[in-house]
Design an enzyme around this catalytic site. Structure first.
Site, PDB file in Angstrom:
ATOM      1  N   TRP A 102       0.837  -0.935  -0.097  1.00 45.79           N
ATOM      2  CA  TRP A 102      -0.194   0.283  -0.083  1.00 45.79           C
ATOM      3  C   TRP A 102       0.738   1.096  -0.057  1.00 45.79           C
ATOM      4  O   TRP A 102       0.559   2.191  -0.739  1.00 45.79           O
ATOM      5  CB  TRP A 102      -0.891   0.018   1.092  1.00 45.79           C
ATOM      6  CG  TRP A 102      -2.231  -0.874   0.945  1.00 45.79           C
ATOM      7  CD1 TRP A 102      -2.264  -2.307   1.350  1.00 45.79           C
ATOM      8  CD2 TRP A 102      -2.826  -1.104  -0.289  1.00 45.79           C
ATOM      9  NE1 TRP A 102      -3.320  -2.998   0.920  1.00 45.79           N
ATOM     10  CE2 TRP A 102      -3.728  -2.221  -0.088  1.00 45.79           C
ATOM     11  CE3 TRP A 102      -3.133  -0.194  -1.256  1.00 45.79           C
ATOM     12  CZ2 TRP A 102      -4.683  -2.558  -1.184  1.00 45.79           C
ATOM     13  CZ3 TRP A 102      -4.277  -0.531  -2.057  1.00 45.79           C
ATOM     14  CH2 TRP A 102      -4.962  -1.603  -2.064  1.00 45.79           C
ATOM     15  N   ASP A 171      -1.380   7.152   6.139  1.00 44.56           N
ATOM     16  CA  ASP A 171      -2.603   6.327   5.635  1.00 44.56           C
ATOM     17  C   ASP A 171      -2.987   5.236   6.708  1.00 44.56           C
ATOM     18  O   ASP A 171      -2.265   4.191   7.186  1.00 44.56           O
ATOM     19  CB  ASP A 171      -2.152   5.348   4.285  1.00 44.56           C
ATOM     20  CG  ASP A 171      -2.956   4.191   3.742  1.00 44.56           C
ATOM     21  OD1 ASP A 171      -4.194   4.113   4.477  1.00 44.56           O
ATOM     22  OD2 ASP A 171      -2.528   3.837   2.776  1.00 44.56           O
ATOM     23  N   LYS A 195     -12.829  -0.806   6.118  1.00 44.57           N
ATOM     24  CA  LYS A 195     -12.582  -1.768   6.929  1.00 44.57           C
ATOM     25  C   LYS A 195     -12.991  -1.386   8.513  1.00 44.57           C
ATOM     26  O   LYS A 195     -13.864  -2.215   8.959  1.00 44.57           O
ATOM     27  CB  LYS A 195     -10.888  -1.575   7.155  1.00 44.57           C
ATOM     28  CG  LYS A 195     -10.409  -2.157   5.535  1.00 44.57           C
ATOM     29  CD  LYS A 195      -8.930  -1.530   5.467  1.00 44.57           C
ATOM     30  CE  LYS A 195      -8.885  -1.419   4.139  1.00 44.57           C
ATOM     31  NZ  LYS A 195      -8.796  -2.849   3.210  1.00 44.57           N
TER      32      LYS A 195
HETATM   33  N1  PMP Z   1      -4.237   1.927   1.760  1.00 38.94           N
HETATM   34  C1  PMP Z   1      -4.252   0.568   2.669  1.00 38.94           C
HETATM   35  C2  PMP Z   1      -3.664   0.598   3.779  1.00 38.94           C
HETATM   36  C3  PMP Z   1      -5.334  -0.249   2.217  1.00 38.94           C
HETATM   37  O1  PMP Z   1      -5.559  -1.373   2.970  1.00 38.94           O
HETATM   38  C4  PMP Z   1      -6.234  -0.024   0.959  1.00 38.94           C
HETATM   39  C5  PMP Z   1      -7.043  -0.977   0.846  1.00 38.94           C
HETATM   40  N2  PMP Z   1      -7.130  -2.300   1.018  1.00 38.94           N
HETATM   41  C6  PMP Z   1      -5.858   1.110   0.400  1.00 38.94           C
HETATM   42  C7  PMP Z   1      -4.995   1.911   0.837  1.00 38.94           C
HETATM   43  C8  PMP Z   1      -6.798   1.426  -1.022  1.00 38.94           C
HETATM   44  O2  PMP Z   1      -7.980   1.733  -0.334  1.00 38.94           O
HETATM   45  P1  PMP Z   1      -9.153   1.933  -1.611  1.00 38.94           P
HETATM   46  O3  PMP Z   1      -9.636   0.657  -2.321  1.00 38.94           O
HETATM   47  O4  PMP Z   1     -10.442   2.656  -0.599  1.00 38.94           O
HETATM   48  O5  PMP Z   1      -8.769   2.948  -2.574  1.00 38.94           O
END
Ligand code: PMP
Length: 358
Positions: A102, A171, A195
């Site tokens: 991520w 994040d 989440k």
């Molecule tokens: N950052 C983290 C730590 C994540 O776990 C996720 C999604 N699993 C995201 C960003 C991306 O999120 P989104 O699908 O809402 O764009």
């Protein structure tokens, strides 16, 4: 109707009482004769929902008036882009910690906008881990420092946050409001809602108003934090139904008591790690001091046994245990709303599986 124990990493399990309330109010929200989904985003019923969501998240995060609370479409990935568009100007460098998949995606997006310094890279380390604070090679006068507090795929979690002279931006998609954190150390945090907060597609963004004011004014208005703040996230029609559910989740968190939720999270993760550590059948994917309380990642002795375990677990009512397609193995995501009894049952299942196959 039987609800499964859903260990999916996101979209993830929501509090059952929230879902029940959504069902009860679906056709007629609070005597308005229509669903909140059908209600104008400029009307009184939705305005009250929105205001409550802002107030509740501000309270839960312990924020003062110097922070704005925004609900923005595009999820956390939208923030990967919006953040550098606002704050990574020409001639500037932003520091990014690459702690995994991520953080890596955030870096990739930032590089489309400007100069990035990777302050530390643990993205390919095994066991998976977060870099220690003293491993960070920071840039003088960096535009900001970006980190991911919990790598959802690898199951590594940052336990304490580094000091930074540059604005610290995090994040927190997969561990927001899951543990006691002093949120005033951050200039900005964001989290995809799917989440710990609600449905997918929207991000909770918390940002120091002062920082937002410094953002690039020459980008389209919908992407400017300062403009979103000035319009209380209503630059356009926001994802009203998702924000309504996020408001119900915030109510649920306040009612449960964040400290009780945090204590339960530690206990829940502890049961699974106990099953992992009982002997050498299971291997935890993350380094011991970086083990996530939200995403418990592990393997059995072979890919065949991994697959067998996922299949048997599915039959026993545990869904979503397959590890991310990029890493394999198993992953149990145990966010705030995952009931303790579901985690206990999984821990017992793990012991039983080991005794049968070990
Ligand atoms: N950052 C983290 C730590 C994540 O776990 C996720 C999604 N699993 C995201 C960003 C991306 O999120 P989104 O699908 O809402 O764009």
């Amino acid at each position: 109707m039987a609800r499964l124990y859903n260990f999916s990493a996101g979209p993830a399990t929501l509090p059952e009482e929230v879902l029940n309330q959504v069902r009860d109010e679906l056709l007629d929200y609070d005597g308005t004769g229509m669903s909140i989904m059908e209600s104008s985003h400029r009307g009184k019923p939705y305005a009250a929902v929105h205001a409550e969501a802002v107030a509740n998240y501000s309270k839960l995060l312990g924020l003062g008036d110097d922070y704005a609370v925004l609900f923005l479409a595009g999820g956390a990935t939208g923030q990967f882009a919006m953040l550098p568009m606002n704050f990574l100007g020409a001639g500037q460098t932003a520091d990014y910690v690459n702690s995994g998949a991520w953080a890596g995606k955030a870096i990739k997006e930032a590089k489309t906008v400007g100069q990035v310094n990777v302050a530390a890279d643990t993205s390919t380390d095994s066991p998976t881990r977060m870099p220690a604070h003293d491993e960070l090679k920071l840039t003088d006068d960096a535009a900001y420092l970006h980190i991911c507090s919990n790598e959802t795929i690898s199951g590594a979690q940052l336990k304490t946050f580094p000091q930074s002279t540059a604005p610290l931006i995090v994040d927190m998609s997969s561990d927001i409001l899951s543990r006691p954190v002093d949120y005033s150390q951050f200039s900005m945090i964001y989290a995809g809602a799917q989440k710990n907060l609600g449905p997918a597609g929207v991000a909770l963004v918390v940002i120091r108003k002062e920082l937002a004011e410094t953002g690039n004014q020459k980008i389209p208005s919908i992407f400017r934090y300062s403009n979103q703040i000035a319009n209380d996230s209503l630059v356009n029609t926001p994802p009203t139904f998702s924000i309504y559910i996020m408001s119900l989740v915030s109510r649920w968190l306040l009612k449960e008591g964040p400290e009780n939720v945090y204590a339960r999270n530690v206990e829940k993760a502890g049961w699974l790690y106990e099953s992992i550590d009982a002997d050498d059948f299971y291997t935890g994917a993350a380094q011991l001091d970086c083990r996530s309380d939200m995403n418990v990642t592990f393997t059995t002795p072979s890919a065949e046994l991994d697959a067998m375990m996922i299949a048997e677990a599915g039959e026993a009512g545990f869904s979503g245990l397959k590890g991310h397609r990029s890493v394999g193995g198993l992953r149990a995501s145990i966010y705030n709303a995952m009931p303790a009894e579901g985690v206990k049952a999984l821990a017992d299942f793990m012991v039983d599986f080991r005794q049968r196959k070990g």
